[in-house]
Design a protein around this motif. Structure first.
Motif, PDB file in Angstrom:
ATOM      1  N   GLU A   1       3.460   6.315   0.060  1.00 28.61           N
ATOM      2  CA  GLU A   1       2.234   5.704  -0.398  1.00 28.61           C
ATOM      3  C   GLU A   1       1.522   4.838   1.169  1.00 28.61           C
ATOM      4  OE1 GLU A   1       1.952   3.614  -3.614  1.00 28.61           O
ATOM      5  OE2 GLU A   1       2.170   5.370  -4.980  1.00 28.61           O
ATOM      6  N   ASP A   2       2.573   4.528   1.926  1.00 25.82           N
ATOM      7  CA  ASP A   2       2.176   3.902   3.196  1.00 25.82           C
ATOM      8  C   ASP A   2       2.523   4.849   4.326  1.00 25.82           C
ATOM      9  OD1 ASP A   2       4.801   3.864   3.175  1.00 25.82           O
ATOM     10  OD2 ASP A   2       5.045   1.280   3.110  1.00 25.82           O
TER      11      ASP A   2
ATOM     12  N   ASN B   1      -4.015   9.433  -7.770  1.00 25.92           N
ATOM     13  CA  ASN B   1      -4.653   9.188  -6.220  1.00 25.92           C
ATOM     14  C   ASN B   1      -5.038  10.214  -5.291  1.00 25.92           C
ATOM     15  OD1 ASN B   1      -4.245   6.519  -6.876  1.00 25.92           O
ATOM     16  ND2 ASN B   1      -2.399   6.346  -5.766  1.00 25.92           N
TER      17      ASN B   1
ATOM     18  N   VAL C   1      -3.093   4.892   2.984  1.00 24.97           N
ATOM     19  CA  VAL C   1      -3.251   3.913   1.940  1.00 24.97           C
ATOM     20  C   VAL C   1      -3.149   4.307   0.563  1.00 24.97           C
ATOM     21  CG1 VAL C   1      -4.827   1.950   1.092  1.00 24.97           C
ATOM     22  CG2 VAL C   1      -4.704   2.220   3.514  1.00 24.97           C
ATOM     23  N   ASP C   2      -2.158   4.200  -0.120  1.00 29.85           N
ATOM     24  CA  ASP C   2      -2.053   4.570  -1.708  1.00 29.85           C
ATOM     25  C   ASP C   2      -1.977   5.904  -1.647  1.00 29.85           C
ATOM     26  OD1 ASP C   2      -2.173   1.876  -2.416  1.00 29.85           O
ATOM     27  OD2 ASP C   2      -4.447   1.887  -2.909  1.00 29.85           O
TER      28      ASP C   2
ATOM     29  N   TYR D   1     -11.773   8.166  -0.814  1.00 30.25           N
ATOM     30  CA  TYR D   1     -11.267   6.782  -1.465  1.00 30.25           C
ATOM     31  C   TYR D   1     -11.886   5.557  -1.045  1.00 30.25           C
ATOM     32  CZ  TYR D   1      -7.471   3.874  -3.286  1.00 30.25           C
ATOM     33  OH  TYR D   1      -6.651   2.856  -3.874  1.00 30.25           O
TER      34      TYR D   1
ATOM     35  N   THR E   1     -11.218   1.176  -1.494  1.00 36.44           N
ATOM     36  CA  THR E   1     -10.510   0.048  -2.252  1.00 36.44           C
ATOM     37  C   THR E   1     -10.502  -1.127  -1.422  1.00 36.44           C
ATOM     38  OG1 THR E   1      -8.343  -0.559  -3.352  1.00 36.44           O
ATOM     39  CG2 THR E   1      -8.196   0.446  -1.151  1.00 36.44           C
TER      40      THR E   1
ATOM     41  N   THR F   1      -8.399  -5.103  -0.309  1.00 30.94           N
ATOM     42  CA  THR F   1      -7.155  -5.660  -0.397  1.00 30.94           C
ATOM     43  C   THR F   1      -7.234  -7.250   0.105  1.00 30.94           C
ATOM     44  OG1 THR F   1      -6.790  -5.124   2.053  1.00 30.94           O
ATOM     45  CG2 THR F   1      -5.909  -3.696   0.384  1.00 30.94           C
TER      46      THR F   1
END
Length: 140
Positions: free
Chosen positions: A54-55, A71, A114-115, A136, A138, A140
């Motif tokens: 995911e990273d 995702n 990211v994710d 996407y 988001t 943080t």
């Protein structure tokens, strides 16, 4: 059930008739099929067998299965590091370059993955706003 019997009988007879019918023209016009003198074999595509992270820890020779992991969109990354989405509209290199240059011009920082989403950029501050190529978003 009685109403289906005539229909099934008709379909069975039609199938048998089509299998046994030969037109005189097609029987006399048959020519042998010739193959090209040289056949080129394309090597089979070897898809990666390990999942991407995911990273940014696993960035080559991996796959992202969005159906299982969620995702976004499914993709794989080949041994050279090229990202190939299973959704063809996301494989447009010109669109990726345009997105990346627009994000850089806006002063955003490249965050990579990211994710599980590739090509992500962030506007860094107390709250970082992340924008990825596949749509996407988001914080943080």
């Amino acid at each position: 059930m009685k109403s289906l019997r005539p229909v099934l009988t008709f379909l069975a007879l039609a199938l048998l008739g089509s299998l046994s019918w030969n037109s005189p023209a097609s029987a006399s016009d048959r020519k042998p099929v010739t193959l090209p003198a040289q056949v080129k074999y394309v090597p089979a595509l070897r898809l990666p067998t390990r999942p991407c992270s995911e990273d940014n820890t696993v960035v080559r020779n991996c796959y992202w299965d969005a159906g299982k992991r969620g995702n976004g969109y499914s993709y794989y990354i080949d041994r050279s590091g090229n990202v190939v989405y299973l959704n063809p509209k996301l494989n447009d290199q010109a669109a990726r370059l345009k997105f990346n240059s627009a994000q850089a011009k806006a002063g955003k920082e490249l965050w990579g993955t990211v994710d599980g989403h590739q090509f992500c950029w962030a506007k860094v501050g107390d709250t970082s706003y992340v924008y990825c190529f596949d749509g996407y978003k988001t914080t943080t």
